[in-house]
Design a protein around this motif. Structure first.
Motif, PDB file in Angstrom:
ATOM      1  N   ARG A 116      73.832  20.545  20.113  1.00 59.04           N
ATOM      2  CA  ARG A 116      72.652  19.690  20.015  1.00 59.04           C
ATOM      3  C   ARG A 116      71.617  20.002  21.086  1.00 59.04           C
ATOM      4  NH1 ARG A 116      75.889  13.953  19.123  1.00 59.04           N
ATOM      5  NH2 ARG A 116      76.289  14.210  16.879  1.00 59.04           N
TER       6      ARG A 116
ATOM      7  N   VAL B 296      72.951  19.005  14.234  1.00 57.70           N
ATOM      8  CA  VAL B 296      72.993  19.941  15.358  1.00 57.70           C
ATOM      9  C   VAL B 296      71.889  20.965  15.177  1.00 57.70           C
ATOM     10  CG1 VAL B 296      75.478  19.645  15.621  1.00 57.70           C
ATOM     11  CG2 VAL B 296      74.615  21.472  14.168  1.00 57.70           C
ATOM     12  N   LEU B 297      71.632  21.689  16.253  1.00 59.06           N
ATOM     13  CA  LEU B 297      70.559  22.693  16.227  1.00 59.06           C
ATOM     14  C   LEU B 297      71.172  24.052  15.910  1.00 59.06           C
ATOM     15  CD1 LEU B 297      68.769  21.515  19.502  1.00 59.06           C
ATOM     16  CD2 LEU B 297      68.315  20.790  17.159  1.00 59.06           C
TER      17      LEU B 297
ATOM     18  N   ARG C 131      75.179  13.095  13.845  1.00 60.43           N
ATOM     19  CA  ARG C 131      73.808  13.515  14.111  1.00 60.43           C
ATOM     20  C   ARG C 131      73.719  15.012  13.866  1.00 60.43           C
ATOM     21  NH1 ARG C 131      73.205  11.974  20.094  1.00 60.43           N
ATOM     22  NH2 ARG C 131      71.456  13.395  19.872  1.00 60.43           N
TER      23      ARG C 131
ATOM     24  N   GLU D 224      72.191  19.812  24.369  1.00 58.50           N
ATOM     25  CA  GLU D 224      72.387  18.939  25.534  1.00 58.50           C
ATOM     26  C   GLU D 224      73.305  19.617  26.550  1.00 58.50           C
ATOM     27  OE1 GLU D 224      73.954  15.348  23.950  1.00 58.50           O
ATOM     28  OE2 GLU D 224      72.286  15.031  22.541  1.00 58.50           O
TER      29      GLU D 224
ATOM     30  N   TYR E 167      81.935  13.635  15.283  1.00 59.77           N
ATOM     31  CA  TYR E 167      80.511  13.584  15.614  1.00 59.77           C
ATOM     32  C   TYR E 167      79.634  14.445  14.707  1.00 59.77           C
ATOM     33  CZ  TYR E 167      82.029  11.261  19.888  1.00 59.77           C
ATOM     34  OH  TYR E 167      82.583  10.383  20.779  1.00 59.77           O
ATOM     35  N   ILE E 168      80.202  15.462  14.067  1.00 59.13           N
ATOM     36  CA  ILE E 168      79.377  16.322  13.215  1.00 59.13           C
ATOM     37  C   ILE E 168      80.042  16.503  11.855  1.00 59.13           C
ATOM     38  CG2 ILE E 168      78.307  17.561  15.140  1.00 59.13           C
ATOM     39  CD1 ILE E 168      80.264  19.820  14.716  1.00 59.13           C
TER      40      ILE E 168
ATOM     41  N   ASP F 264      76.956  20.540   9.292  1.00 54.64           N
ATOM     42  CA  ASP F 264      76.524  20.927  10.632  1.00 54.64           C
ATOM     43  C   ASP F 264      77.379  22.025  11.258  1.00 54.64           C
ATOM     44  OD1 ASP F 264      74.375  19.047  10.891  1.00 54.64           O
ATOM     45  OD2 ASP F 264      75.874  17.473  11.063  1.00 54.64           O
TER      46      ASP F 264
ATOM     47  N   LYS G 242      77.678  18.691  22.268  1.00 52.18           N
ATOM     48  CA  LYS G 242      76.468  18.576  23.093  1.00 52.18           C
ATOM     49  C   LYS G 242      75.718  19.904  23.153  1.00 52.18           C
ATOM     50  CE  LYS G 242      77.994  14.743  25.992  1.00 52.18           C
ATOM     51  NZ  LYS G 242      78.340  14.277  27.347  1.00 52.18           N
TER      52      LYS G 242
END
Length: 507
Positions: free
Chosen positions: A394, A42-43, A40, A396, A70-71, A75, A391
């Motif tokens: 992202r 990331v920001l 997913r 979180e 996960y990235i 990202d 997290k």
């Protein structure tokens, strides 16, 4: 006894097959987890963030692996810095030293396992986190250089905690790296060979005396495995018996293996003493100048082999950083593995875990307790640190690290061990079997699991290799001797024929 050995062999073979199947299932599950569906974005506001991981041990390997799970590369850029291009699984060092496992199978290649990650071979010389910069010193003589980053993961681990004991630095060897385990194996086997060719009884006793300082897991497992190997090696000598070997443990506390409790620690002492191992409790090493060992009890004797396993300390390079450290030189963190100031304020962009971090132990009754420097914690902390960093990227909230130790296992040599699992105590072959099973499953990489199981399976049918390769310590010695002899004049009236030239006829 033969029936017991046969039973253990059959159990080991069946377990090897089961472990292989289980490892294969775990590998397949891991590969599924790396699919595109798990990635997913990331920001990061349009610029790809850089993550610098200082150290390629447990924390470095598992953090980087989790991040890439996960990235993707788009990202985050990830770089791991370590002077060694591999991670060493330290619980298997005793078996590598004893020849039960091939040394190369105890290490995991960082470049092979960390696809999509930059691996820099060098040492961290300085960290200026306020500037988001780190200074890296290459392993060769090239000048140091700076790298910039957005997020820092400190996994520099620990180093041997030495003391200012006369002769220790010059004569002892540590037991934290595969190179040291291999050197110890070669040294023990070489000393047996030298003793078999020595007529002086005093020198012979000195060569066959092996001292291990420290009664924790590293020291006890090392002496248990190496003593087994040395006894097996005596069968190849007509002039050396098992009784000629002298193995000595020097421990400053009143017991060994304190993590296992007094009962199992006492059992380990009994088992080792039955095998002829001398155990000196409440005793310290005062001096070992030129191999002349002096204990705090006043006892003196000579020993050519001294192994130091008396504890570890956080990597001293942490003093060259602007990160907050505790009284023991470890990086302060909260339970989320974020670096924090003494008042608990989070240092943005800085993370730490493992032996070089003071991670709060949320399962302990003491609120000031920190997690122990064990592989069990390091593996789990590395994985959680990677997840928490993802997290945060992202937007979180990260999670707390909480792990209650469910058990401890230790090997005392081939078919011998102690274990405490969920309050239950085990001894002997079963505990040894549990020790091997746990660690082979915890070993990173499916390939390494298979190779270690293959080593063990092969050992069921063939004797262990008992050949010293001590010449590896100085591989150019033979070449240098040959080169030195090449400059000497030839004997009178003789001259060697040139290579490839015909030899003149006697006529």
């Amino acid at each position: 006894m033969e029936r017991m050995a046969s039973f253990l062999r059959s159990v080991a073979v069946s377990t090897s097959v089961a472990a292989l199947a289980g490892a294969g299932a775990l590998a397949a599950k891991s590969l599924q987890g790396r699919g595109e569906g798990s990635v997913r974005p990331v920001l990061h506001g349009g610029r790809t963030p850089r993550i610098l991981i200082a150290g390629g041990g447990y924390i470095g390997l598992y953090t980087a692996t989790t991040l890439r799970k996960y990235i993707g590369r788009q990202d985050a850029e990830i770089a791991v810095v370590d002077p060694r291009p591999y991670m060493t699984y330290q619980p298997f060092l005793p078996e590598a030293a004893a020849g039960s496992i091939e040394p190369r199978h105890v290490v995991t290649s960082l470049r092979r396992e960390l696809k999509g990650t930059t691996v820099l071979t060098g040492s961290i010389a300085e960290i200026r986190h306020a500037e988001r910069k780190a200074v890296i010193k290459p392993v060769n003589d090239d000048p140091a250089y700076e790298v910039t980053y957005d997020h820092l993961v400190v996994g520099l681990g620990s180093v041997a905690r030495t003391l200012p004991i006369p002769g220790l630095a010059e004569n002892a060897i540590g037991f934290k790296h595969i190179e040291e385990a291999t050197a110890l194996r070669n040294r023990v086997l070489n000393k047996l060979a030298e003793a078999a060719s020595t007529w002086d009884p005093e020198e012979r006793r000195r060569m066959l005396t092996f001292v291990f300082v420290g009664g924790g897991f590293a020291g006890i497992e090392a002496i248990g495995e190496v003593e087994d190997m040395a006894k097996a090696a005596t069968k190849e000598y007509d002039s050396i018996d098992e009784d000629d070997l002298r193995f000595v443990i020097v421990e400053g506390a009143g017991r060994i293996l304190p993590e296992l409790g007094e009962e199992l620690g006492g059992y380990a002492i009994e088992q080792l003493r039955e095998r002829g191992v001398e155990i000196h409790l409440n005793t310290f090493l005062n001096s070992c100048v030129d191999g002349n060992v002096e204990l705090s009890t006043g006892e003196k004797f000579g020993a050519d082999t001294i192994v130091w396993t008396a504890g570890v300390k956080a990597n001293p390079v942490l003093a060259e950083t602007d990160l907050p450290l505790d009284a023991r030189g470890r990086v302060r963190t909260n339970a989320k593995l974020q670096v924090v100031q003494e008042d608990g304020t989070v240092v943005e962009g800085a993370w730490a875990a493992g032996d070089n971090a003071a991670v709060p132990d949320l399962t302990a009754s003491d609120p000031k307790a920190t997690t122990a420097p064990t592989a069990q914690h390091a593996v789990r902390q590395g994985k959680l640190l990677g997840e928490n960093l993802v997290k945060v990227l992202r937007g979180e909230q990260p999670e707390d690290y909480r792990h209650e130790n469910i058990g401890t296992v230790a090997s005392l040599g081939l078919y011998k061990g102690v274990a405490q699992i969920m309050g239950f105590k085990f001894r002997g072959p079963l505990a040894w079997f549990m020790h091997r099973s746990y660690h082979v499953l915890a070993m990173p990489s499916f390939e390494r699991k298979v190779r270690i199981l293959a080593d063990w399976t092969e050992a069921l049918f063939f004797r262990r290799e008992l050949v010293s390769l001590a010449a590896l310590q100085n591989p150019r010695a033979a070449w240098e001797a040959a080169a030195a002899s090449g400059g000497k004049p030839a004997a009178k009236d003789t001259a060697p024929a040139a290579a490839g030239a015909p030899i003149a006829d006697k006529k």
